[in-house]
Design a protein around this motif. Structure first.
Motif, PDB file in Angstrom:
ATOM      1  N   ASP A 135       0.901  -1.221   0.022  1.00  0.00           N
ATOM      2  CA  ASP A 135       0.100   0.006   0.064  1.00  0.00           C
ATOM      3  C   ASP A 135       0.830   1.140   0.199  1.00  0.00           C
ATOM      4  O   ASP A 135       0.698   2.099  -0.698  1.00  0.00           O
ATOM      5  N   ILE A 136       1.913   1.091   0.919  1.00  0.00           N
ATOM      6  CA  ILE A 136       2.837   2.388   1.045  1.00  0.00           C
ATOM      7  C   ILE A 136       3.309   2.848  -0.388  1.00  0.00           C
ATOM      8  O   ILE A 136       3.368   3.986  -0.719  1.00  0.00           O
ATOM      9  N   LEU A 137       3.903   1.875  -0.714  1.00  0.00           N
ATOM     10  CA  LEU A 137       4.620   1.925  -2.175  1.00  0.00           C
ATOM     11  C   LEU A 137       3.757   2.495  -3.126  1.00  0.00           C
ATOM     12  O   LEU A 137       4.136   3.623  -4.151  1.00  0.00           O
ATOM     13  N   ARG A 138       2.647   1.937  -3.569  1.00  0.00           N
ATOM     14  CA  ARG A 138       1.485   2.346  -4.306  1.00  0.00           C
ATOM     15  C   ARG A 138       0.891   3.579  -4.162  1.00  0.00           C
ATOM     16  O   ARG A 138       0.604   4.569  -5.020  1.00  0.00           O
ATOM     17  N   MET A 139       0.697   3.679  -2.773  1.00  0.00           N
ATOM     18  CA  MET A 139       0.066   5.282  -2.522  1.00  0.00           C
ATOM     19  C   MET A 139       1.177   6.420  -2.799  1.00  0.00           C
ATOM     20  O   MET A 139       1.037   7.461  -3.272  1.00  0.00           O
ATOM     21  N   VAL A 140       2.347   6.214  -2.516  1.00  0.00           N
ATOM     22  CA  VAL A 140       3.413   7.350  -2.984  1.00  0.00           C
ATOM     23  C   VAL A 140       3.755   7.273  -4.494  1.00  0.00           C
ATOM     24  O   VAL A 140       4.131   8.320  -4.941  1.00  0.00           O
ATOM     25  N   HIS A 141       3.714   6.335  -4.929  1.00  0.00           N
ATOM     26  CA  HIS A 141       3.862   6.239  -6.390  1.00  0.00           C
ATOM     27  C   HIS A 141       2.939   6.900  -7.280  1.00  0.00           C
ATOM     28  O   HIS A 141       3.333   7.742  -8.126  1.00  0.00           O
ATOM     29  N   ALA A 142       1.657   6.728  -6.802  1.00  0.00           N
ATOM     30  CA  ALA A 142       0.737   7.425  -7.553  1.00  0.00           C
ATOM     31  C   ALA A 142       0.670   8.896  -7.964  1.00  0.00           C
ATOM     32  O   ALA A 142       0.590   9.391  -8.964  1.00  0.00           O
ATOM     33  N   PRO A 143       0.846   9.470  -6.769  1.00  0.00           N
ATOM     34  CA  PRO A 143       0.919  11.094  -6.948  1.00  0.00           C
ATOM     35  C   PRO A 143       2.401  11.325  -7.065  1.00  0.00           C
ATOM     36  O   PRO A 143       2.659  12.749  -7.118  1.00  0.00           O
ATOM     37  N   GLN A 144       3.391  10.629  -7.131  1.00  0.00           N
ATOM     38  CA  GLN A 144       4.994  10.644  -7.147  1.00  0.00           C
ATOM     39  C   GLN A 144       5.116  11.593  -6.034  1.00  0.00           C
ATOM     40  O   GLN A 144       6.180  12.421  -6.370  1.00  0.00           O
ATOM     41  N   SER A 145       4.816  11.341  -4.861  1.00  0.00           N
ATOM     42  CA  SER A 145       5.176  12.272  -3.786  1.00  0.00           C
ATOM     43  C   SER A 145       4.656  11.441  -2.564  1.00  0.00           C
ATOM     44  O   SER A 145       3.874  10.408  -2.216  1.00  0.00           O
ATOM     45  N   GLY A 146       5.393  11.605  -1.555  1.00  0.00           N
ATOM     46  CA  GLY A 146       5.389  11.018   0.025  1.00  0.00           C
ATOM     47  C   GLY A 146       6.687  10.507   0.447  1.00  0.00           C
ATOM     48  O   GLY A 146       7.773  10.954   0.125  1.00  0.00           O
ATOM     49  N   HIS A 147       6.472   9.811   1.449  1.00  0.00           N
ATOM     50  CA  HIS A 147       7.621   9.313   2.402  1.00  0.00           C
ATOM     51  C   HIS A 147       7.784   8.043   2.603  1.00  0.00           C
ATOM     52  O   HIS A 147       7.472   7.525   3.712  1.00  0.00           O
ATOM     53  N   PRO A 148       8.301   7.194   1.587  1.00  0.00           N
ATOM     54  CA  PRO A 148       8.262   5.791   1.850  1.00  0.00           C
ATOM     55  C   PRO A 148       9.417   5.161   2.745  1.00  0.00           C
ATOM     56  O   PRO A 148       8.849   4.129   3.647  1.00  0.00           O
ATOM     57  N   GLY A 149      10.357   5.872   2.874  1.00  0.00           N
ATOM     58  CA  GLY A 149      11.626   5.402   3.810  1.00  0.00           C
ATOM     59  C   GLY A 149      10.881   5.063   5.215  1.00  0.00           C
ATOM     60  O   GLY A 149      10.996   3.799   5.637  1.00  0.00           O
TER      61      GLY A 149
END
Lengths: 296, 317
Positions: free
Chosen positions: A32-46
């Motif tokens: 979920d985390i990876l797909r969530m930050v990938h979609a808007p190309q924004s966020g904090h996956p680490g």
């Protein structure tokens, strides 16, 4: 694949016990985390990937809470505050997967008109969120206040909070640290995500934290340590921490994690603090994490 | 014009202390937090009566604001108390994120606002707090004019739901409002009706404006004086009704001109009913040490300044 526990809402006081099931949840939350930050190309996956076991353990095993009937006051429930609000993707996934709001809403993360703002907020009425966070250093004070409210209300449930290690460079954290022990806030379990990384690089280079255990001990806290990426250890140490509550001291868990845990090319690099994977990187990462509960 | 009298001078901060004690007795969810200024904020009576509901935070205002926000989660109604400078500028981000954006029912109660703090000087004389607070979405901003009104405003805040900023001060000032008048948040108080000019004043400047009205009346000028004790939400209806009658305006406040009450009224009037306006306020300057009265004179926010502002605005009418 959908396991039995997800076909019905998680009920208050009926925590998931099996570590195998918790590990499956962790794998799905990481997807979920990876797909969530990938979609808007924004966020904090680490940091999100690093704290997955901790959040899954809290919401699926440790806390007494009521996802289907969220109330702001959370009377006779355990309450969690995410002070390092930038790892919102992990928290949103865990909240949705535990039944606070529809899982499909994860697809709206960081997009216009979403309730899943870049950093958590009460402003959009998202169930599970009780205070805005993101501007760092504020959550421990809020957690102290709610813990005091519980004492005044004779509510014996606990308050949990999570903080980044870089975050504790903020002075307000140490104001709260002093306050919590002075006021004997012993119904609070705070945790520091000690991954050693922050935006500008290693914490040891940017602003070394020194002897964290000695510091929190000197501030009057009961201090425990754990490996935050081993679910069995996370469960057992938080359960142990609960036994330390009610004894006149706030409890601190120093949680060693790997930033980016679970994705080989993200592990232990500050570069993935606030960068989204591209299409190819996403596929590479997802291939390392089995889809256990069904993607949103 | 209506005559205003008073039997004693009292500090507005004591009105806060008295109001806090009242609502503490009435509502067990009222809690008070202080950052090492219990005596200055007149919170001692509450502390003595309700020690379990009084939270001493030490000199750590950022934490105090966060703790207050957290206390609302569980149904408490926290009233924080410290000097206005440390209640606003020092903790702006904490108020912005944990209180205003999170829509928490925290009452930020701020004493020693403005120049009348006196001898401690500019480090403590905040003149920007109204501006800081009124810019925050959803924040209610209240600046009562005397002891009775500060007490009534404090009592009114117990029923009000949402973040609020209550500003009051240090010196003893004429206590002239009626103790029995309930405080209505957001409702301007018409003190005296007149036809030549509308004077909108707040806080300590309300009494100064009363004095000015008396001087001006002797000169044949009829002033309408309105106490804007709630700067946000602004009572636009009352302001416009007055200005449509008088067609010119003077504002008076113990605050920077930028961001204060005058600013809010000018914004309203420029949109709805443009008329000449003069502002009695501190003009882009820090304060300094001195007695309250010396400072009011030096920085141009005393009775004669209100008189001359009226005379000036009448010339522009």
């Amino acid at each position: 694949m959908t396991t039995e526990i997800f076909s019905s809402p998680i009920k208050i006081n009926s925590p998931v016990k099996s570590t195998d099931e918790l590990k499956k949840i962790c794998s799905q939350v990481r997807r979920d985390i990876l797909r969530m930050v990938h979609a808007p190309q924004s966020g904090h996956p680490g940091g999100s990937l690093g704290c997955t076991e901790f959040l899954v353990a809290l919401y699926f095993s440790i806390m007494k809470h009521n996802p289907k009937k969220f109330t702001m006051n959370g009377i006779v429930e355990d309450i969690f505050f995410l002070s390092n609000g930038h790892i919102s993707a992990a928290w949103y996934s865990v909240l949705a997967r535990s039944g606070y709001f529809p899982i499909k809403e994860l697809a709206t993360f960081r997009k216009l008109n979403t309730r899943l703002q870049g950093h958590p907020t009460t402003h959009e009425g998202l169930e599970g969120i009780r205070v805005a966070s993101g501007s760092l250093g504020q959550g421990m004070s809020v957690a102290c206040g709610t813990a005091l409210a519980k004492k005044l209300n004779k509510d014996s449930q606990l308050v949990f909070s999570l903080h980044g290690d870089g975050e504790i460079q903020e002075g307000q954290i140490w104001e709260a640290a002093m306050f919590a022990s002075a006021r004997k806030i012993d119904n609070l379990i705070s945790t520091i995500d000690w991954n050693g990384q922050q935006i500008d690089g290693a914490v040891d280079k940017v602003m070394p934290l020194g002897d964290l255990k000695a510091k929190w001990t000197a501030f009057g806290w009961d201090v425990l340590e754990m490996n935050g990426n081993k679910i069995e250890e996370v469960i057992s140490v938080i359960e142990e921490a609960k036994k330390h509550t009610g004894k006149g001291k706030p409890v601190m868990i120093l949680m060693k994690t790997e930033m980016g845990h679970g994705v080989d090319f993200m592990v232990n690099s500050h570069k993935w603090h606030g960068v989204a994977p591209n299409d190819e990187q996403l596929q590479n990462a997802l291939a390392q994490l089995p889809e256990t509960l069904g993607d949103y | 014009m209506k005559k205003f009298t008073y039997t004693e001078k009292k500090d507005t901060r004591s009105g806060f202390g008295a109001g806090l004690l009242d609502i503490g007795k009435k509502n067990p969810n009222v809690v008070a937090l202080c950052a090492d200024l219990t005596g200055s904020l007149k919170m001692d009576a509450f502390e003595k009566e309700f020690p379990e509901r009084f939270i001493q935070c030490g000199i750590a205002e950022a934490n105090m604001i966060g703790v207050a926000a957290g206390l609302t989660i569980g149904g408490k109604i926290p009233f924080t108390g410290t000097f206005a400078n440390f209640s606003t500028g020092r903790v702006y981000d904490q108020i912005r994120q944990s209180v205003a954006y999170s829509n928490k029912n925290v009452k930020i109660c701020a004493s020693h606002a403005g120049l009348t703090l006196g001898e401690d000087g500019a480090t403590h004389q905040i003149l920007e707090d109204i501006g800081l607070m009124k810019m925050l979405p959803g924040m209610t901003v209240i600046c009562p004019c005397d002891y009775n009104q500060t007490k009534a405003a404090t009592i009114a805040l117990e029923k009000h739901v949402g973040p609020a900023y209550l500003r009051f001060g240090r010196p003893a000032v004429p206590n002239f409002t009626d103790a029995a008048t309930p405080f209505e948040i957001g409702k301007a108080q018409i003190l005296t009706e007149g036809k030549d000019v509308s004077i909108f004043a707040t806080g300590h400047l309300v009494w100064k404006a009363i004095e000015a009205c008396e001087i001006l009346e002797a000169k044949g000028i009829s002033c309408e004086l309105i106490n804007i004790h709630t700067i946000k939400p602004l009572d636009e209806k009352a302001i416009l009704a007055s200005v449509r009658k008088t067609k010119c305006v003077v504002t008076a406040e113990e605050h920077q001109r930028n961001g204060g009450l005058g600013d809010s009224i000018a914004q309203l009037l420029s949109k709805e009913f443009p008329v000449p306006i003069e502002m009695v306020a501190v003009n882009d300057s820090f304060g300094e040490s001195g007695t309250p009265s010396e400072l009011m004179t030096k920085y141009g926010i005393d009775t004669p300044n209100v008189v001359s502002a009226v005379e000036k605005v009448l010339m522009r009418k």
